[in-house]
Design an enzyme around this catalytic site. Sequence first.
Site, short mmCIF file in Angstrom:
data_model
loop_
_atom_site.label_atom_id
_atom_site.label_comp_id
_atom_site.label_asym_id
_atom_site.label_seq_id
_atom_site.Cartn_x
_atom_site.Cartn_y
_atom_site.Cartn_z
N HIS B 58 34.20 -30.46 -36.06
CA HIS B 58 35.21 -29.65 -36.73
C HIS B 58 36.43 -29.35 -35.85
CE1 HIS B 58 32.21 -28.95 -39.80
NE2 HIS B 58 31.39 -28.35 -38.94
N HIS B 220 30.92 -29.61 -44.72
CA HIS B 220 29.89 -30.61 -44.38
C HIS B 220 29.61 -31.49 -45.59
CE1 HIS B 220 29.13 -26.89 -42.04
NE2 HIS B 220 29.17 -27.75 -41.04
#
Lengths: 200, 332
Positions: B58, B220
């Site tokens: 991320h 995700h």
Amino acid sequence: MPLNKANLSQGLKRIATRMEAEADTLNSADGQLGDGDLGITMVRGARLVTEILDDLPDDLGMAFMKVSQAFTKTSGSSYGTLLATGLLAAAKATKGRTEMPWAETSGILGLAIAAMMARGKASLGDKTVLDAMEAVRRATDGLEDPVALLITSQEAVTAALVEFRGQTNKIGRARMFGDKSIGLDDPGMLAFKAIVDALA
Amino acid sequence: MKKILNDPYAYVDEMLQGLCAAHPQYYRATGEGRRVIARAGEPKQGKVGIVSGGGSGHLPVFTGYVGKGLLDACAIGDVFASPSVEQMADAMRAANGGAGILRLYGNYGGDVMNFDMAGDMLEMEDVSSTTVLLADDVASAKLEEREKRRGVAGMVYAFKIAGAKAEQQADLAEVTSLAQRAADNCRSIGAALSSCTVPQAGKPTFEIGDDEMEMGMGIHGEPGIWRGGLKSADDIANEMCDLLLADMPLSRGDRLSPMVNSLGATPPEELYILYRTVKARLDALGVEIVMPLVGRYATSMEMAGVSFTFCKLDDELEALLKAPAECAFWTV
């Protein structure tokens, strides 16, 4: 003699030996309701515990914390984290003491159950290790003789397994199996039985 | 999906080695398996430590935001996987300046269980700590069940605001309270155009057609609100603004920092096309825009797509947002 570093160390050694022997049984019980690695988790944790037995701190709180840390290192397993949580509750309750009267066992089990319920979001009656622990907590309340504690604990765990065998698992991956979990023992309860049996 | 890597199992460790090698003035690796990134140098005594943590994949979240005026340390798991309890405890140790520690991270089950456990362990070492969870993704649960929402890009605002408060030598209760206020004032929504690939999985996390998009998808690849044909930039931006404004109604005179964030592959050009609509919508409401953030702040590997975050401000939150901060990815 109350609980101290020496007999805690002996007890942990017996648990570790027992886990090696029970690993296959626990793996296959877990394979029917979960991902089949509970025996591996317990053996990995037990081996890490064995490594620290020689330099276990005198402070029981710090000793329980070391044991807890061994189970946090078996990362990837929620059962390992839950056991570590229960052990940490015991660590907090015994911090700063080198001896613990056996009469406190039931109370400390209660603290461990409460901490594990908060962390795992499970309730009593969900057919988890908590139900086996709660059965032992209730049965051993007021007992201070270590031999009586162990005999009573063994009886209580066995009775809890029988009581819950006919029920469904209500939480975790095992919940997905629904009615198929009726008749099967919960793997977490079996692992707790193995711990009690190792000490008896 | 093509990826540049050596060994998928060394992906995170090699990434962290490169990050520290490129920016030694900001980052140092420490802790179990060298999976903790802490600020270069020793923890500042008397300052509340702020730690975060979560899976990799991320950047700049979470690791990148270690720096002055931001985080003190961060525990890093494999791509999209929680760090271990030990790593989280080590992050807290690395951030410990003796004034307590705030754990500030996104609301994901595995992370919460492990970070709570790490907090219990540090309590045994007489280090006090608190938790503030980001739960800003409006697509992940209804407003009535806000505590179930996932944490996404809103955490960048919480890092910034809590980090600035901690630099003022505020105590743990004050830093925690400000972090909670920032978290409560953030709302986010994402939209994905293509999937990402977890290196160890080796194939895309989900399938999506070339002409499709998914509104509300998580970082995700968690399922969103709807999947359908790709819409125009203006339509996408309007729908995302609608979803945020329905969740956090704004009125004339409110102050807000909007973020238009790329999920990875979407270029800044497209973010600016989207920002026009955000600006127009907020202007129409009479909302005052403060420090708009347009760029790559919280990503999902190579996912194409965008997220919007609105962070509502008051005098104190605005001052803290504008206070100086510095890391390799963001300087204020």
